[in-house]
Design an enzyme around this catalytic site. Structure first.
Site, mmCIF file in Angstrom:
data_model
loop_
_atom_site.group_PDB
_atom_site.id
_atom_site.type_symbol
_atom_site.label_atom_id
_atom_site.label_comp_id
_atom_site.label_asym_id
_atom_site.label_seq_id
_atom_site.Cartn_x
_atom_site.Cartn_y
_atom_site.Cartn_z
ATOM 1 N N GLU A 27 0.816 -1.279 -0.113
ATOM 2 C CA GLU A 27 -0.249 -0.032 0.178
ATOM 3 C C GLU A 27 0.931 1.420 0.350
ATOM 4 O O GLU A 27 2.180 1.520 0.531
ATOM 5 C CB GLU A 27 -1.320 -0.293 1.155
ATOM 6 C CG GLU A 27 -2.213 1.309 1.240
ATOM 7 C CD GLU A 27 -2.219 0.959 2.624
ATOM 8 O OE1 GLU A 27 -3.787 1.603 2.762
ATOM 9 O OE2 GLU A 27 -2.228 0.812 3.733
ATOM 10 N N CYS B 261 -4.326 -2.889 4.484
ATOM 11 C CA CYS B 261 -4.026 -2.343 5.759
ATOM 12 C C CYS B 261 -4.789 -2.561 6.870
ATOM 13 O O CYS B 261 -4.654 -4.471 7.652
ATOM 14 C CB CYS B 261 -3.239 -1.363 5.796
ATOM 15 S SG CYS B 261 -2.478 -0.606 6.605
ATOM 16 N N LYS C 42 -10.349 -0.144 -0.489
ATOM 17 C CA LYS C 42 -10.189 -0.288 1.107
ATOM 18 C C LYS C 42 -11.214 0.200 1.660
ATOM 19 O O LYS C 42 -11.798 1.456 0.996
ATOM 20 C CB LYS C 42 -9.184 0.462 1.588
ATOM 21 C CG LYS C 42 -8.619 0.648 3.422
ATOM 22 C CD LYS C 42 -7.665 1.403 3.210
ATOM 23 C CE LYS C 42 -7.296 1.048 4.862
ATOM 24 N NZ LYS C 42 -5.682 1.715 4.449
#
Ligand SMILES: *[C@@H]1O[C@H](CO)[C@@H](O)[C@H](O)[C@H]1NC(C)=O
Ligand SMILES: *[C@@H]1O[C@H](CO)[C@@H](O)[C@H](O)[C@H]1NC(C)=O
Ligand SMILES: *[C@@H]1O[C@H](CO)[C@@H](O)[C@H](O)[C@H]1NC(C)=O
Ligand SMILES: *[C@@H]1O[C@H](CO)[C@@H](O)[C@H](O)[C@H]1NC(C)=O
Ligand SMILES: *[C@@H]1O[C@H](CO)[C@@H](O)[C@H](O)[C@H]1NC(C)=O
Ligand SMILES: *[C@@H]1O[C@H](CO)[C@@H](O)[C@H](O)[C@H]1NC(C)=O
Ligand SMILES: *[C@@H]1O[C@H](CO)[C@@H](O)[C@H](O)[C@H]1NC(C)=O
Length: 492
Positions: free
Chosen positions: A77, A209, A176
């Site tokens: 990322e 993440c 995300k």
């Protein structure tokens, strides 16, 4: 030259002889060239030049990975763009990334969806190297004023991971969902997306993440969509004693019994390092280096279908602890760890048992130190409740952790000197999934050092570590108690 040609031949024959039950994965920890926020906003051309500097480095990693026989390579990322930018400044970096259903090979047909130089290049790198290539950058989508959620500038911006297959085709796109506080440049998609793709070596899914802390889509990819291997792109701040990158990410692979290809960016001043190839069979290899700013390519072979391997019976996380009739009385006190108010007890002797409870959660420990030192203390702590300053997820934690002193337990440390001969930790968890962590001094893992028993004990193996023990944790996540449990109702 004799030697190199032999090596190349070995690499070729390994690659050809792989049955589909195994594959070779690579994850690259990249030191990104970040945009300079003070120089912003930049033109599209300047933005592309910066992204190309990053992609040059990623391409070298992909070529090396392919030469070493990797079938898939994952990059982090924020490796290409967009770190720490404002919403206005991020705009020139973004491209419109179409739904993979359009069946597109940007390398062959770069102009089909407008300006897409980054997608074209990523696709060509995958194609040129005949490899699956996962990369992260930013997607922008026009929205209508009639849509009440549409931002005033008329776009949704998404933190996005894409995957190109060995022909260069866009096969997956994931936006995300759980943005970490301080990512104001991006929007949250309307609902968590399930992004998967099939390969000759198992089914893959993607999340990014902070998503790893939550139920949807991270857990559901494995439990409801039968994904074998997760592509995990991250920019992870190491947070001891429980959430250092390699520590928590390897524990996720173990707790979920899925492969996790974890690729982090590398920036020492931000305490970002720690990438690895984690599977329930092997927690590593991994890379962690907090002294030099250098990228690193981790490569490993792993099983394609970890989830149907017969040696797995589900762990009953509370079984052992719930049979213990009476907690051993220990002298307890309260201390904060990562802002949570733990009940703790000190391990005053070189060996023995300890027990400590917080609400319904009782934690039990047996241990034996090689020697009891006077310059550091170990405590057993228990905590059941919402975590941290934002109280967004519910945890149940049993933790054996090294403190410099009892007063300074809330200040995490990454070194320890006490070696343990044995330990066995168990707790009365209500969580269905518990993530087991054993972390050694210097933030190192040693999967040979411990095992998880079916009755929920996290126990040492009869092998004495050459390194001192930093922490041993059972980190339960009771997803049902999360305030965002509306995520759960989508599925049930
Ligand atoms: C792909 O390979 C071709 C032929 O070797 C080369 O001309 C081209 O520049 C390469 N493209 C990328 C993006 O690496
Ligand atoms: C905006 O709304 C109009 C009219 O409803 C529609 O034709 C158009 O496709 C919409 N645009 C987008 C980007 O959704
Ligand atoms: C690490 O991040 C900081 C803060 O964004 C930045 O100033 C620095 O240049 C980065 N370090 C490297 C080696 O890229
Ligand atoms: C980090 O890398 C440097 C240079 O390769 C090496 O000297 C050092 O020992 C490494 N540190 C760790 C913690 O691996
Ligand atoms: C696991 O399941 C896959 C797909 O269902 C199958 O092709 C594979 O042979 C199985 N592997 C093992 C080790 O059972
Ligand atoms: C932790 O909780 C206890 C009991 O509720 C309270 O007395 C104590 O002040 C709290 N400690 C900290 C450090 O917040
Ligand atoms: C520790 O050892 C005692 C005595 O053998 C046993 O009763 C207890 O269940 C053990 N606890 C753990 C967590 O292994």
């Amino acid at each position: 030259m004799f030697l190199p040609s032999i090596l190349i031949c070995i690499a070729c024959s390994i690659r050809l002889s792989y049955s589909l039950d195994k594959f070779v994965a690579a994850v690259y920890e990249h030191v990104p060239f970040f945009p300079d926020p003070s120089r912003a906003p930049v033109t599209q051309k300047e933005a592309l030049a910066l992204m190309n500097r990053n992609i040059d480095v990623l391409e070298t990693a992909v070529i090396t990975a392919a030469q070493k026989g990797a079938h898939i390579v994952v990059t982090p990322e924020y490796a290409i763009c967009c770190f720490d930018l404002s919403r206005e400044n991020v705009f020139p970096y973004l491209e419109d990334i179409p739904d993979p259903a359009v069946n597109w090979i940007p390398c062959n047909d770069p102009h089909r969806f407008g300006r897409a130089p980054v997608q074209r290049r990523l696709s060509c790198i995958a194609k040129n190297n005949s490899i699956y290539f996962a990369a992260n950058f930013g997607d922008k989508k026009c929205c209508n004023a009639s849509d009440s959620h549409c931002p005033p500038d008329g776009y949704y911006f998404y933190d996005t991971t894409v995957v190109f297959d060995p022909e260069g085709k866009l096969v997956a796109r994931y936006h995300k969902y759980h943005l970490f506080f301080g990512e104001p440049q991006f929007n949250v998609p309307e609902k968590p997306e399930i992004s998967t793709f099939d390969t000759p070596f198992g089914k893959f899914g993607i999340f990014i993440c902070y998503d790893i802390l939550f139920y949807n889509p991270a857990v559901t990819l494995v439990t409801h969509h039968n994904v074998d291997t997760i592509i995990f792109t991250t920019a992870w701040y190491n947070t001891l004693p429980h959430y250092s990158a390699i520590q928590f990410h390897s524990a996720w692979a173990l707790g979920m019994r899925a492969n996790l290809l974890s690729s982090n960016i590398h920036n020492i001043s931000l305490d970002m390092t720690g990438s690895g190839i984690f599977s329930p069979d092997n927690l590593g290899p991994y890379y962690y280096n907090n002294t030099v700013n250098e990228g690193y390519l981790v490569i490993s072979e792993l099983n394609s279908y970890t989830r149907n391997s017969s040696k797995w019976a589900p762990v009953q996380w509370q079984e052992y602890a719930s049979q213990i009739k009476k907690p051993i009385p220990s002298k307890v006190f309260r201390r904060k760890l990562l802002l949570d108010n733990y009940t703790m007890t000190e391990l005053t002797d070189a060996q023995g048992c300890a027990a400590v409870c917080h609400h319904h959660l009782c934690c039990y420990l047996n241990y034996s130190m090689l020697e009891k030192r006077s310059d550091e203390v170990y405590v057993l702590g228990a905590y059941a409740g919402y975590h941290g300053p934002h109280q967004v997820f519910y945890i149940e934690v049993c933790t054996l952790v090294k403190c410099t002193s009892l007063e300074t337990c809330h200040i995490a440390t990454d070194t320890a000197y006490t070696k343990f001969e044995s330990f066995s930790l168990a707790g009365t968890f209500q969580s269905t999934i518990v993530y087991p962590e054993v972390l050694l001094s210097g933030v190192q893992l040693d999967p040979e050092l411990f095992k998880v028993l079916k009755d929920g004990r996290l126990a040492s193996r009869p092998k004495i570590s050459s390194k001192a023990l930093l922490s041993v944790n059972l980190l339960g996540r009771n997803y049902m108690k999360d305030p965002t449990s509306l995520n759960l109702s989508i599925l049930s």
